[in-house]
Enzyme design. Structure first.
Site, short mmCIF file in Angstrom:
data_model
loop_
_atom_site.label_atom_id
_atom_site.label_comp_id
_atom_site.label_asym_id
_atom_site.label_seq_id
_atom_site.Cartn_x
_atom_site.Cartn_y
_atom_site.Cartn_z
N GLU A 149 -3.27 1.47 9.11
CA GLU A 149 -1.93 1.83 9.21
C GLU A 149 -2.22 3.44 9.72
O GLU A 149 -1.60 4.33 9.20
CB GLU A 149 -1.08 1.80 8.03
CG GLU A 149 -0.73 0.36 7.62
CD GLU A 149 0.54 0.24 6.76
OE1 GLU A 149 0.80 0.98 6.15
OE2 GLU A 149 0.67 -1.18 6.39
N GLU A 248 -1.24 -7.64 6.72
CA GLU A 248 -0.31 -7.52 5.70
C GLU A 248 0.87 -8.03 5.80
O GLU A 248 1.47 -7.88 6.79
CB GLU A 248 -0.32 -5.97 5.34
CG GLU A 248 -1.41 -5.37 4.60
CD GLU A 248 -1.37 -3.84 4.05
OE1 GLU A 248 -0.24 -3.43 3.97
OE2 GLU A 248 -2.05 -3.02 3.89
#
Ligand SMILES: *[C@@H]1O[C@H](CO)[C@@H](O)[C@H](O)[C@H]1NC(C)=O
Ligand SMILES: *[C@@H]1O[C@H](CO)[C@@H](O)[C@H](O)[C@H]1NC(C)=O
Ligand SMILES: *[C@@H]1O[C@H](CO)[C@@H](O)[C@H](O)[C@H]1NC(C)=O
Ligand SMILES: *[C@@H]1O[C@H](CO)[C@@H](O)[C@H](O)[C@H]1NC(C)=O
Length: 464
Positions: A149, A248
């Site tokens: 991320e 995810e």
């Protein structure tokens, strides 16, 4: 129609943490136990976790001096239970960092390397070590994902800086073997996909996969029905033929409304799997266990943490939803339904010996939902006999809902051994005889579904 439903599932965890944060051996064993048990029940193939390069993994002892001992302990364990890692290369060892910014309780350093020659050396030596230890045939079946991320607080640099990291890491890994699979951008909210594809094209980088994350509560996406389908399809299109891995996802990352602990998460999963079929290579559920320490280890067994298993080892409804899904066949079977509304979904599969029907009453919290009655007809099943041994399993507010039982106990932070036994019992799937009627050669059955319920019906096929 041949379909592949469940081969695509794996699990993600915040895991090197278990070995990485210097927690006691007992705590580490708790985490391993959750992984072992869920792998055995659910058949996970891959697992991904943050922080394999963190200081508490003791990887960079001094510049250009490495220890891969702790990493080996983690991967040896995974391989011993038939799992493979998705190696998320993060975070920055302090010795190589350009700054002091860290994230989470375990202080992962989120800054770019101060000297890319050092980073390249680390990544090359790590990859060579893994190939030496496990063999190229094994390691070429792993995935190496560059960072986590970079667009959501896990990277102090900007997008250009991330692409520099991607290019260096790609080059270092491919120098060890072109068979090592490399991907990114590991973004939150399905972002930077087109930009990553364009950057790679301009720079002669042939990524093996595109990875990103999506949660239905992500701020950039107001939930719409079939949200996960729409997002996965958009990412697949933007990836331009490169395989897509969602490293995810779950039923909602942050929410004022508890969801991870509840039947809601099971119906989300069972609904999503059928609707997103064929769009992504892997979808990796965040996370495996509430032995989870991004914010420090919370002692409360049910606090809407991400795990499919609580910190005391009690499986949540999502665990059982996946367990039911694991029994889905690979051929789809047509079913007809009466009375289904916007929020109900019915789909069926078959194996040589059985038809499996999955029914959910699900929508995101933002949408109205009510009780619905659904009548399902499976054609031809009764042609050669009576399906007397058909069974169904139910997950709803009053079935397989250990959080409700825990709340009825007064929400103890530290349940007693007897209470833990009761919570395990509350988290058990119970087979029930299917009430059905035969109309010609078809069988028909009806369920009244409360909101966020999941039903799985198993009809033996020896009657065909
Ligand atoms: C890191 O923190 C130390 C101590 O606070 C400080 O002296 C140093 O300048 C910082 N380094 C960077 C790169 O920010
Ligand atoms: C990104 O950050 C670098 C410094 O690390 C800077 O040189 C560059 O201009 C920035 N790029 C953008 C698009 O902001
Ligand atoms: C289904 O959705 C439509 C459009 O959103 C709405 O008008 C209708 O009332 C819904 N029906 C049911 C049974 O929920
Ligand atoms: C939904 O069904 C449940 C169980 O049958 C029942 O207790 C509840 O009152 C129903 N709710 C509504 C709004 O009809």
């Amino acid at each position: 129609m041949r379909t592949s439903l469940l081969a695509v599932f794996c699990v993600t965890v915040a895991a090197a943490l278990a070995v990485a944060t210097g927690q006691s051996a007992a705590r580490f064993e708790d985490w391993r136990q959750a992984v072992r048990e869920s792998q055995s029940a659910l058949g996970w193939e891959y697992i991904r976790f943050h922080g394999v390069l963190n200081d508490d993994m003791s990887v960079v002892i001094a510049p250009n001096e490495y220890s891969f001992f702790n990493i080996d302990q983690v991967y040896d364990f995974l391989l011993s239970i038939n799992m493979r890692p998705i190696v998320e290369l993060s975070f920055m060892p302090t010795a190589y960092a350009s700054g002091n910014e860290t994230i989470f309780y375990y202080k992962g350093n989120i800054t770019p390397p101060k000297d890319y020659a050092q980073w390249d050396d680390l990544i090359t030596k790590l990859a060579q070590h893994l190939v030496d230890r496990y063999g190229l045939e094994e390691v070429s079946q792993w995935y190496f994902e560059v960072w986590n991320e970079p667009n959501c607080g896990f990277w102090s640099g900007n997008q250009t800086d991330y692409f520099t990291l991607l290019q260096h890491t790609y080059t270092a890994l491919k120098s060890v073997s072109p068979l090592i699979r490399v991907g990114g951008p590991a973004t939150c909210q399905s972002q930077w996909i087109a930009e990553t594809v364009a950057f790679c094209k301009q720079n002669g980088i042939q990524l093996d996969f595109i990875s990103t994350h999506e949660y239905p509560t992500d701020p950039t996406t107001y939930p719409v029905r079939d949200l996960m389908h729409d997002i996965f399809a958009a990412t697949k299109a933007a990836a331009g033929g490169i395989p897509v891995i969602y490293t995810e996802f779950n039923s909602g990352l942050f929410s004022d409304t508890p969801n991870h602990d509840l039947p809601y998460a099971a119906s989300f999963l069972v609904n999503m799997v059928a609707k997103t079929q064929g769009l992504v290579e892997i979808a990796s559920y965040w996370a495996v266990s509430d032995v989870f320490e991004e914010g420090g280890q919370d002692p409360t067994p049910f606090h809407d943490m991400y795990g499919i298993v609580t910190n005391i080892g009690v499986p949540k409804p999502a665990f059982h939803g996946l367990k039911l899904l694991r029994q889905a066949g690979t051929d789809r079977v047509a079913v007809s339904t009466v009375g289904d509304a916007n929020t109900t979904s019915v789909w069926a599969t078959r194996t040589d010996n059985e038809v499996q029907v999955f029914i959910t009453n699900f929508d995101y919290f933002e949408f109205p939902i009510q009780n619905y009655t659904v009548t399902v007809t499976v054609a031809g099943v009764a042609a050669k006999g009576s399906p007397v041994n058909s069974l169904y399993y139910l997950i709803d507010d009053t079935h397989v809902n250990p959080r409700a039982v825990w709340e009825a106990m007064g929400s103890p932070t530290y349940p007693t051994p007897a209470q833990i036994v009761a919570l395990h019992e509350a988290s058990t799937l119970h087979a029930q005889q299917l009430p059905y009627s035969v109309v010609g050669s078809d069988i028909t059955f009806t369920f009244n579904l409360v909101p966020y319920s999941t039903v799985a019906v198993f009809i033996p096929l020896q009657f065909y």
